[in-house]
Design a protein around this motif. Structure first.
Motif, mmCIF file in Angstrom:
data_model
loop_
_atom_site.group_PDB
_atom_site.id
_atom_site.type_symbol
_atom_site.label_atom_id
_atom_site.label_comp_id
_atom_site.label_asym_id
_atom_site.label_seq_id
_atom_site.Cartn_x
_atom_site.Cartn_y
_atom_site.Cartn_z
ATOM 1 N N MET A 13 -2.494 10.402 -8.520
ATOM 2 C CA MET A 13 -1.368 9.486 -8.784
ATOM 3 C C MET A 13 -0.100 9.908 -8.055
ATOM 4 S SD MET A 13 -0.620 6.693 -9.970
ATOM 5 C CE MET A 13 -2.261 6.468 -10.645
ATOM 6 N N ALA A 14 0.085 11.224 -7.864
ATOM 7 C CA ALA A 14 1.311 11.697 -7.206
ATOM 8 C C ALA A 14 1.450 11.107 -5.806
ATOM 9 C CB ALA A 14 1.324 13.216 -7.148
ATOM 10 N N GLU A 15 0.332 10.840 -5.162
ATOM 11 C CA GLU A 15 0.422 10.314 -3.808
ATOM 12 C C GLU A 15 0.356 8.792 -3.766
ATOM 13 O OE1 GLU A 15 0.710 14.115 -3.264
ATOM 14 O OE2 GLU A 15 -1.244 13.545 -4.023
ATOM 15 N N ALA A 16 0.341 8.122 -4.930
ATOM 16 C CA ALA A 16 0.274 6.665 -4.949
ATOM 17 C C ALA A 16 1.466 6.092 -4.203
ATOM 18 C CB ALA A 16 0.288 6.163 -6.393
ATOM 19 N N LEU A 17 1.198 5.126 -3.306
ATOM 20 C CA LEU A 17 2.219 4.465 -2.500
ATOM 21 C C LEU A 17 2.881 5.399 -1.485
ATOM 22 C CD1 LEU A 17 4.002 2.218 -5.168
ATOM 23 C CD2 LEU A 17 2.231 1.555 -3.560
ATOM 24 N N GLU A 18 2.476 6.656 -1.415
ATOM 25 C CA GLU A 18 3.098 7.585 -0.470
ATOM 26 C C GLU A 18 2.656 7.239 0.943
ATOM 27 O OE1 GLU A 18 3.900 12.175 -0.866
ATOM 28 O OE2 GLU A 18 1.924 11.924 0.039
ATOM 29 N N ASP A 19 3.587 7.377 1.855
ATOM 30 C CA ASP A 19 3.311 7.164 3.274
ATOM 31 C C ASP A 19 2.145 8.081 3.672
ATOM 32 O OD1 ASP A 19 3.468 7.102 6.124
ATOM 33 O OD2 ASP A 19 5.617 6.710 6.017
ATOM 34 N N PRO A 20 1.055 7.519 4.183
ATOM 35 C CA PRO A 20 -0.108 8.353 4.510
ATOM 36 C C PRO A 20 0.182 9.403 5.566
ATOM 37 C CG PRO A 20 -0.419 6.107 5.299
ATOM 38 C CD PRO A 20 0.807 6.096 4.463
ATOM 39 N N ARG A 21 1.178 9.151 6.410
ATOM 40 C CA ARG A 21 1.535 10.157 7.419
ATOM 41 C C ARG A 21 2.081 11.393 6.731
ATOM 42 N NH1 ARG A 21 5.781 6.873 10.768
ATOM 43 N NH2 ARG A 21 6.379 6.421 8.625
ATOM 44 N N LYS A 22 2.804 11.158 5.598
ATOM 45 C CA LYS A 22 3.375 12.299 4.871
ATOM 46 C C LYS A 22 2.251 13.080 4.185
ATOM 47 C CE LYS A 22 6.958 13.528 1.585
ATOM 48 N NZ LYS A 22 8.032 13.055 0.715
ATOM 49 N N LEU B 190 0.825 -1.208 0.000
ATOM 50 C CA LEU B 190 0.000 0.000 0.000
ATOM 51 C C LEU B 190 0.865 1.267 0.000
ATOM 52 C CD1 LEU B 190 -2.889 -0.749 2.553
ATOM 53 C CD2 LEU B 190 -2.982 -0.784 0.051
ATOM 54 N N PHE C 263 4.986 3.159 0.988
ATOM 55 C CA PHE C 263 6.399 3.073 1.320
ATOM 56 C C PHE C 263 6.650 3.916 2.562
ATOM 57 C CE2 PHE C 263 8.438 0.650 -1.822
ATOM 58 C CZ PHE C 263 7.853 0.898 -3.054
#
Lengths: 319, 233
Positions: B1-10, A25, A27
């Motif tokens: 798409m820019a936030e795909a796989l991005e750490d949700p905390r970030k 989901l 990184f």
């Protein structure tokens, strides 16, 4: 893979989509720092592997290179080198995931489990040995992944959503669930009344709550449930007492497995073990009957033992 | 798409900082178009792409980089961007954190980047101002030496991972006829060795990052010696 051969080119990172078959989901942002620095200083040296998105013209689906892709987006790269391969079949896509994540990119157990589930659904093959051979995983990894898959989707989702966090930040850890799964299984098997009263998902949820609410000291505390179950199987404790204790363990979030085991079964188990050792001792001593070859040291110890036994048994007999 | 796989905390932190800057009267630029590098930086990519970009009333651009873990040193890529910003006009770079630490303060102070703390009530507390160092030649020399050390490190790890990958690819033939337990042990051994190299890479990379915010070349020399000495099993 069938169709035309691979093609090397460059594409905008924004035109690439993560692979829907990859259950990762997120990184962990700061674990990508080393790669970001490398890409910024030397560029993307190893092309990403993509295939054309059959559903969206001009777009690509990522096969290999998720970390490089994420970093390229973060650094604002206009383009990245890619190797465009023919669209894989569903099975090829899944098997490739396992291959890619074998040495260079570590995969969490939850990611392995979810991919394995897809593979099993598509191929119908769920034998441990065959899955291990096909995916390159060890049999013990396949076994552990399959155990995770016996859990409800809601619990798997909790694990998946925290998979990117550092271990000490995770509440819903894979090892917690492996312990909980085992504990729930053995409890239901050993105590039929518990099996009748609670489903496995219910027990799992209640046990996980203990972690969520900070009741547990360690996830390995759930191993005491195994000892409780053994006490039931060996009939060392009266069944109504065990059933009551098991229900309390499940229903009361503040009750811990070591606590309940200590209160209900520890003594009985200890004495059962002691009885076994006494039996072994008796068997050994039987060999000396009718002889007068005891050493002074042994004789001294046996006399001490006799006095202790007299005190214990004497008290019981007169009571 | 820019936030795909991005750490949700970030993602959440980005939203929080953007809202705070907006409330404070800044013009937040959601497109976050990279600020072009000047010629000669040697860096790949079009320019400095920040996590949050806003413009103040004088037209000055403020680039914010979010750090979720303030206990770690500033990473190489960020220090490269900060250094690149020194020569740019009307640009200020800041690091944004939720928790202030001694390490982040020291790290930011050493390279002259601004440091802000975002509070729970969405207010921003300025801890350090953006202040490029006056003498950059020593710093540049150090950064070049760190980059060289990093290349050596990456090369060594890549060599070993490549060999491990070959061994992994040959597993079927090497372990044919072995009992299952031995096969699994062989496979696990390769995976563990690979993990060990990757963890070493991450650790050494972080230590290189930390060394680039000191002026002490000895620290860097020792790290290089460690990289060279790391034995291949």
């Amino acid at each position: 893979m069938s169709g035309s051969t691979a093609q090397m080119t460059t594409v905008a990172p924004e035109s690439i989509t993560p692979n829907p078959k990859n259950p990762r989901l997120y990184f962990n942002d700061e674990r990508l720092d080393q790669l970001r620095t490398s890409l910024q200083e030397v560029g993307v040296l190893v092309p990403l592997i993509v295939y054309e998105d059959p559903k969206a013209s001009g777009r690509y689906v990522l096969m290999d290179g998720e970390r490089r892709w994420r970093c390229a987006l973060d650094l604002g790269f206009d383009s990245v080198p890619v190797n465009i391969i023919p669209s894989p079949s569903s099975v090829e896509n899944l098997l490739r995931m396992f291959n890619i994540h074998s040495v260079r990119e570590e995969w969490s157990l939850i990611a392995i489990a979810l991919s394995l589930r897809e593979l099993i659904a598509v191929t119908g093959e769920d034998r441990e040995g065959r899955l291990a051979d096909e995916t390159g995983l060890t049999r013990s990894t396949v076994r552990r992944a399959k155990r995770l898959l016996t859990l409800p989707d809601s619990e798997l989702r909790l694990i998946q959503e925290e998979a990117h966090l550092d271990r000490n930040e995770q509440v819903h850890r894979e090892d917690l669930y492996l312990e909980v799964e085992r504990a729930a299984s053995v409890l239901r098997t050993a105590i039929p009344e518990i099996s009748a009263a609670y489903t496995k998902p219910q027990i799992v949820r209640q046990f996980v709550r203990k972690r969520e609410e900070g009741t547990l000291n360690a996830v390995t505390d759930f191993r005491e449930v195994g000892k409780l179950a053994k006490a039931a199987t060996d009939k060392l404790v009266e069944e109504p007492v065990l059933v009551e204790a098991a229900k309390r363990l499940i229903d009361d979030v503040s009750a811990t497995p070591p606590q309940v085991y200590e209160e209900v079964a520890a003594r009985a188990v200890e004495q059962s073990e002691l009885a076994r050792r006494v039996e072994l001792l008796a068997e050994s001593l039987a060999g000396y009957q009718g002889t007068d070859t005891l050493t002074a040291a042994l004789t001294r110890q046996l006399r001490r033992l006799r006095k202790q036994i007299d005190r214990l048994i004497g008290a019981k007999d007169s009571g | 798409m820019a936030e795909a796989l991005e750490d949700p905390r970030k993602t959440e932190f980005r939203d929080q900082l953007s809202a705070a800057l907006d409330s404070a009267g800044f013009d937040v630029d959601d497109a976050r178009t990279p600020i072009p590098y000047l010629a000669g930086t040697g860096l790949k990519g079009p320019g400095i792409k920040s996590d949050v970009l806003c413009v103040d009333s004088t037209g000055k651009r403020h680039l914010y980089f979010l750090r979720l873990d303030a206990s770690k040193p500033l990473p190489g890529w960020l220090i490269n961007n900060i250094t690149a910003s020194y020569e740019m006009t009307d640009v200020e770079v800041h690091v944004a954190v939720i928790d202030e630490t001694v390490q982040i303060r020291a790290s930011c102070g050493a390279v002259g980047v601004g440091l802000v703390k975002v509070n729970d009530d969405n207010t921003i507390e300025a801890l350090l101002n953006y202040a490029p160092p006056s003498q950059t030649s020593v710093h540049d020399q150090l950064l070049t030496a760190v980059k060289d050390a990093r290349r050596r490190l990456e090369k060594k790890v890549e060599l070993n991972l490549g060999q491990l990958q070959k061994r992994f690819d040959d597993i079927a033939s090497v372990t044919a006829g072995m009992p299952t337990q031995m096969k699994d042990k062989y496979r696990s051994g390769i995976e563990e060795e690979s993990l060990s190299w990757q963890e070493w890479l991450a650790d050494m990379s972080e230590r290189l990052d930390a060394s680039s915010t000191t002026d002490d070349l000895t620290v860097l020399e020792n790290l290089v010696a460690e990289i060279v000495a790391k034995e291949i099993p």
